[in-house]
Enzyme design. Structure first.
Site, short mmCIF file in Angstrom:
data_model
loop_
_atom_site.label_atom_id
_atom_site.label_comp_id
_atom_site.label_asym_id
_atom_site.label_seq_id
_atom_site.Cartn_x
_atom_site.Cartn_y
_atom_site.Cartn_z
N GLU A 19 0.82 -1.21 0.00
CA GLU A 19 0.00 0.00 0.00
C GLU A 19 0.85 1.26 0.00
O GLU A 19 0.44 2.29 -0.54
CB GLU A 19 -0.95 0.00 1.19
CG GLU A 19 -1.97 -1.14 1.20
CD GLU A 19 -2.82 -1.18 -0.06
OE1 GLU A 19 -3.01 -0.12 -0.70
OE2 GLU A 19 -3.30 -2.27 -0.42
N HIS A 22 1.40 2.41 -3.58
CA HIS A 22 0.28 3.20 -4.09
C HIS A 22 0.28 4.60 -3.46
O HIS A 22 0.08 5.61 -4.14
CB HIS A 22 -1.05 2.51 -3.78
CG HIS A 22 -1.24 1.20 -4.47
ND1 HIS A 22 -1.07 1.05 -5.83
CD2 HIS A 22 -1.60 -0.02 -4.01
CE1 HIS A 22 -1.31 -0.20 -6.17
NE2 HIS A 22 -1.64 -0.87 -5.09
#
Length: 420
Positions: A19, A22
């Site tokens: 994550e 991202h």
């Protein structure tokens, strides 16, 4: 408890790194990242720093980065009662949707309309008044969700769809790429911890005293070229060949480190293993302890695992798909439980292996996965315009349903495998 903590640690590291990829590229592209969450479900903890709220949620089965305008629906709707906090210019600085939070100086409003994308306003009936009142909303106004999570609104220019196609593609692919980076780091650390890289080449490492290898005068670093005129390519090939011929003379072609070749006849001793007689000549695997080998170990091991996974995925189309070839959270937990017994080295290796798997799986062109989003980006690039939000929503829904059904099948299969 130790196994549960190890599972959470391993899965948590992999998810956070994924994550973060991202997150970093979204921020770099100017996209507002509303929330960085580890886990799903009810919120256990949240902390706001800068523009982003960091949360820990109940179910440690993944995580997500909530980017403004990216597959999200606004929680506020006409007819809803909210509390507005105003600044000195009577502009809205906070919109509270949590009925359990009451602020004395907040303005109660029944919302009739709003626009947080371009015009930045909220309108509605205040208190007992019947006339509609309109307030300007600050670009960085905060929104308190029903569960108390504090998020920032996002004008259109800070939303995902406003970023360039290239930046959106980088943001989508960054998660899997960070998984590969994590695997490279994990396997590099492992190489230094082990003092080198275990080679799968048919090169002799340690030699047991008074073994057939020692009696034949073999030395560390010698390479087994062939056995009984059959070429030997890997350490695994060599071991399997020797194991098949206990107490039988075998012709070995040996190449020394200096490049000289000679032939030796060795008779593997017979050893009983799990009720089966196998042959052994008393040699151990070769460990390359050079600095270059340690520094490149992460790259070579990660590439090797990627190649194996791609071959496995290819077999789904040539040999038929089977759920037995997949593993879900239950399988990961069960394997983690076994890996814990091997210590830190085993856990680091497991993190690297899982991270590569997660990276590859997320790159599959399935809607709702990063690979599916990349495919839509490619289609947009070819068409010179994106699909409509309605069509993209339907495609994503199909992907979510497919993954949900697959997860149920895989989990049920794991339960039967490990508990029955």
């Amino acid at each position: 408890m130790q196994n549960i903590l190890a599972f959470i640690l391993v899965f948590g590291i992999i998810v956070i790194i994924h994550e973060f990829g991202h997150f970093y590229f979204a921020k770099r592209a100017g996209i507002l990242v509303r929330e960085f969450s580890v886990g799903f479900g009810p919120k256990l903890f949240h902390h706001r720093k800068g523009e982003t709220t960091y949360t820990v949620r109940l179910l440690p089965l993944g995580g997500y980065v909530r980017m403004a305008g990216f597959e999200e629906e606004p929680e506020i709707r006409p007819g809803m009662f909210v509390q507005l906090t105003l600044d000195e210019q009577d502009h809205v600085s906070q919109i509270n949707l949590d009925p359990e939070q009451n602020t004395m100086d907040a303005v109660p409003m029944e919302v009739t309309s709003f626009d947080f994308d371009t015009e930045l306003f909220i309108a509605g009936r205040v208190g007992l008044e019947t006339e509609e009142k309109v307030y300007s909303v600050n670009r960085d106004a905060l929104l308190v969700e029903k569960d108390g999570t504090l998020l920032q609104i996002a004008p259109l220019d800070r939303q995902f769809q406003s970023a360039s196609l290239g930046n959106r593609m980088l943001t989508n692919v960054a998660g899997p790429l960070m998984n590969f980076v994590l695997a490279i780091v994990a396997f590099t650390i492992l190489a230094f911890m082990q003092g080198g890289v275990i080679s799968n080449e048919p090169i002799i490492g340690t030699i047991e005293a008074e073994s057939p290898a020692a009696e034949a005068g073999l030395s560390e670093g010698d390479r087994i070229v062939s056995i009984d005129d059959e070429p030997i390519e890997t350490w695994t090939d060599m071991v399997l060949t020797i194991q098949e011929s206990p107490n039988e003379p075998m012709a070995f072609e040996i190449e020394t480190e200096e490049g000289e070749r000679r032939e030796e006849t060795l008779t593997p001793t017979s050893v009983e293993e799990q009720g089966t007689e196998i042959g052994r000549i008393g040699i151990g695997v070769f460990i390359d302890d050079s600095l270059s080998a340690k520094l490149t170990a992460g790259f070579s091991e990660t590439f090797s695992i990627i190649s194996q996974i791609i071959i496995l995925l290819g077999s789904f189309f040539t040999g038929g798909f089977s759920v037995d070839q997949l593993g879900g959270p239950v399988a990961i937990y069960a394997t983690t439980e076994a890996v814990v017994q091997t210590g830190v080295v085993g856990l680091i290796s497991w993190i690297g292996l899982l991270s590569v798997n997660l990276g590859i799986m997320n790159l599959l062109p399935i809607p709702a996965l990063d690979g599916g989003k990349l495919l839509l980006n490619v289609i947009e690039g070819i068409r010179k315009k994106p699909l409509s939000q309605e069509k993209e929503g339907y495609i994503t829904l199909i992907g979510v349903l497919f993954l949900f059904i697959l997860m149920i099948l895989v989990t049920w299969n794991d339960i039967r495998t490990f508990f029955f």
